[in-house]
Design an enzyme around this catalytic site. Sequence first.
Site, PDB file in Angstrom:
ATOM      1  N   ASP A 141       0.840  -1.206   0.000  1.00 37.40           N
ATOM      2  CA  ASP A 141       0.000   0.000   0.000  1.00 37.40           C
ATOM      3  C   ASP A 141       0.868   1.246   0.000  1.00 37.40           C
ATOM      4  OD1 ASP A 141      -2.625   1.364   2.165  1.00 37.40           O
ATOM      5  OD2 ASP A 141      -2.366   1.417  -0.015  1.00 37.40           O
ATOM      6  N   LYS A 144       2.964   3.307  -5.678  1.00 34.48           N
ATOM      7  CA  LYS A 144       2.408   2.293  -6.593  1.00 34.48           C
ATOM      8  C   LYS A 144       3.457   1.794  -7.581  1.00 34.48           C
ATOM      9  CE  LYS A 144      -0.779   3.375  -3.998  1.00 34.48           C
ATOM     10  NZ  LYS A 144      -0.827   2.633  -2.707  1.00 34.48           N
ATOM     11  N   ASP A 169      -3.196  -3.040  -2.597  1.00 27.51           N
ATOM     12  CA  ASP A 169      -4.256  -2.030  -2.645  1.00 27.51           C
ATOM     13  C   ASP A 169      -4.081  -1.172  -3.901  1.00 27.51           C
ATOM     14  OD1 ASP A 169      -5.255   0.873  -0.679  1.00 27.51           O
ATOM     15  OD2 ASP A 169      -6.468  -0.540  -1.838  1.00 27.51           O
ATOM     16  N   ASN A 170      -5.140  -0.526  -4.348  1.00 30.89           N
ATOM     17  CA  ASN A 170      -5.081   0.516  -5.393  1.00 30.89           C
ATOM     18  C   ASN A 170      -4.622   0.040  -6.753  1.00 30.89           C
ATOM     19  OD1 ASN A 170      -3.635   2.062  -2.677  1.00 30.89           O
ATOM     20  ND2 ASN A 170      -5.658   2.699  -3.388  1.00 30.89           N
ATOM     21  N   GLU A 199     -11.379   4.189  -1.435  1.00 31.25           N
ATOM     22  CA  GLU A 199     -11.867   4.467  -0.074  1.00 31.25           C
ATOM     23  C   GLU A 199     -12.760   5.723  -0.026  1.00 31.25           C
ATOM     24  OE1 GLU A 199      -8.748   3.701  -0.858  1.00 31.25           O
ATOM     25  OE2 GLU A 199      -7.318   5.190  -0.216  1.00 31.25           O
TER      26      GLU A 199
HETATM   27  N1  LIG Z   1       9.135   2.913  -1.044  1.00 31.05           N
HETATM   28  C1  LIG Z   1       8.431   3.236   0.059  1.00 31.05           C
HETATM   29  N2  LIG Z   1       8.763   2.595   1.210  1.00 31.05           N
HETATM   30  C2  LIG Z   1       8.069   2.881   2.324  1.00 31.05           C
HETATM   31  C3  LIG Z   1       7.041   3.793   2.270  1.00 31.05           C
HETATM   32  N3  LIG Z   1       6.214   4.304   3.187  1.00 31.05           N
HETATM   33  C4  LIG Z   1       5.427   5.182   2.586  1.00 31.05           C
HETATM   34  N4  LIG Z   1       5.777   5.285   1.326  1.00 31.05           N
HETATM   35  C5  LIG Z   1       5.221   6.191   0.360  1.00 31.05           C
HETATM   36  C6  LIG Z   1       3.768   5.874   0.221  1.00 31.05           C
HETATM   37  C7  LIG Z   1       2.970   7.117  -0.102  1.00 31.05           C
HETATM   38  C8  LIG Z   1       1.510   6.831  -0.016  1.00 31.05           C
HETATM   39  C9  LIG Z   1       1.138   5.598  -0.866  1.00 31.05           C
HETATM   40  N5  LIG Z   1      -0.319   5.489  -1.060  1.00 31.05           N
HETATM   41  C10 LIG Z   1      -0.894   6.181  -2.030  1.00 31.05           C
HETATM   42  O1  LIG Z   1      -0.240   6.918  -2.762  1.00 31.05           O
HETATM   43  C11 LIG Z   1      -2.379   6.104  -2.188  1.00 31.05           C
HETATM   44  C12 LIG Z   1      -3.020   7.083  -2.946  1.00 31.05           C
HETATM   45  C13 LIG Z   1      -4.415   7.074  -3.103  1.00 31.05           C
HETATM   46  C14 LIG Z   1      -5.085   8.123  -3.898  1.00 31.05           C
HETATM   47  C15 LIG Z   1      -4.652   9.445  -3.816  1.00 31.05           C
HETATM   48  C16 LIG Z   1      -5.278  10.431  -4.565  1.00 31.05           C
HETATM   49  C17 LIG Z   1      -6.355  10.093  -5.399  1.00 31.05           C
HETATM   50  F1  LIG Z   1      -6.973  11.057  -6.112  1.00 31.05           F
HETATM   51  C18 LIG Z   1      -6.785   8.783  -5.490  1.00 31.05           C
HETATM   52  C19 LIG Z   1      -6.145   7.781  -4.739  1.00 31.05           C
HETATM   53  C20 LIG Z   1      -5.175   6.064  -2.490  1.00 31.05           C
HETATM   54  C21 LIG Z   1      -4.531   5.089  -1.747  1.00 31.05           C
HETATM   55  O2  LIG Z   1      -5.242   4.078  -1.137  1.00 31.05           O
HETATM   56  C22 LIG Z   1      -3.144   5.086  -1.600  1.00 31.05           C
HETATM   57  O3  LIG Z   1      -2.569   4.066  -0.878  1.00 31.05           O
HETATM   58  C23 LIG Z   1       6.774   4.419   1.054  1.00 31.05           C
HETATM   59  N6  LIG Z   1       7.449   4.134  -0.062  1.00 31.05           N
HETATM   60 MG   LIG Z   2      -3.983   2.491  -0.538  1.00 34.68          MG
END
Ligand SMILES: Nc1ncc2ncn(CCCCCNC(=O)c3cc(-c4ccc(F)cc4)cc(O)c3O)c2n1
Ligand SMILES: [Mg+2]
Length: 214
Positions: A141, A144, A169-170, A199
Amino acid sequence: TQSTRPQRILGAVQQNATRGDPRSVVRAIDQYCRSQEWAMNVGDEKGCILDSVVSEVNPSTVLELGTYCGYSTVRIASLLPPHAKLITLEFNPKFAVIARQVIAWAGLEDKIQLVEGSSGDLIPKLKEQFGVKAFDLVFLDHWKDRYLPDTKLIEECGLLRKGGVLLADNVICPGAPEYLEFVRSSPRYESQYFKSHLEYTKVEDGLEKSVFLG
Ligand SMILES: Nc1ncc2ncn(CCCCCNC(=O)c3cc(-c4ccc(F)cc4)cc(O)c3O)c2n1
Ligand SMILES: [Mg+2]
């Protein structure tokens, strides 16, 4: 000074959830994000699919990539058997500070280890540093475009047991097209798509469950 969205989510937990009651923490976050402000938790609709996969796998060791405020961390850990452990990786220290307090409010500190850093750096260290043998379940999660490289890294490091499950997810929104193509075409995975919604919205999204065949 202006609060952040994660701080407001923590506030909603502290005001509306019962200490030591993980499901009330999950409910409080969903009620806040559905009524006050959207946030990128897996949410209640996809959360039910997550619950069913966790219950079916009944994992002893779980890896979560991307903690955010700890919503799915608490949701998963609330379903684990007594000695099971969940390691969750979060690279944003501001998110980690909030997630630790949400996890503490739920009373799940003993089951959950939150490690700060990026998945690419930490995955190769999980065996030596945390004494992990292999994961029964991995919940993806995080970024992406890291789903595919990190899946390959997890395989290379021998961190996924035969029959182990990847749950992503996603896969539709924001989307992980290269990952989907890989797990759906690889003979080493048996994949299944669970259609749902992003969500707290009516936008299509879904979870992809992939069983590692070894
Ligand atoms: N490599 C590494 N290692 C470790 C880490 N820990 C954190 N990160 C960075 C993760 C940053 C957040 C990731 N999640 C998402 O971006 C996300 C986005 C949406 C979404 C947003 C806007 C919209 F308009 C529509 C949908 C919905 C979701 O359910 C999502 O999960 C890492 N990276
Ligand atoms: Mg997500």
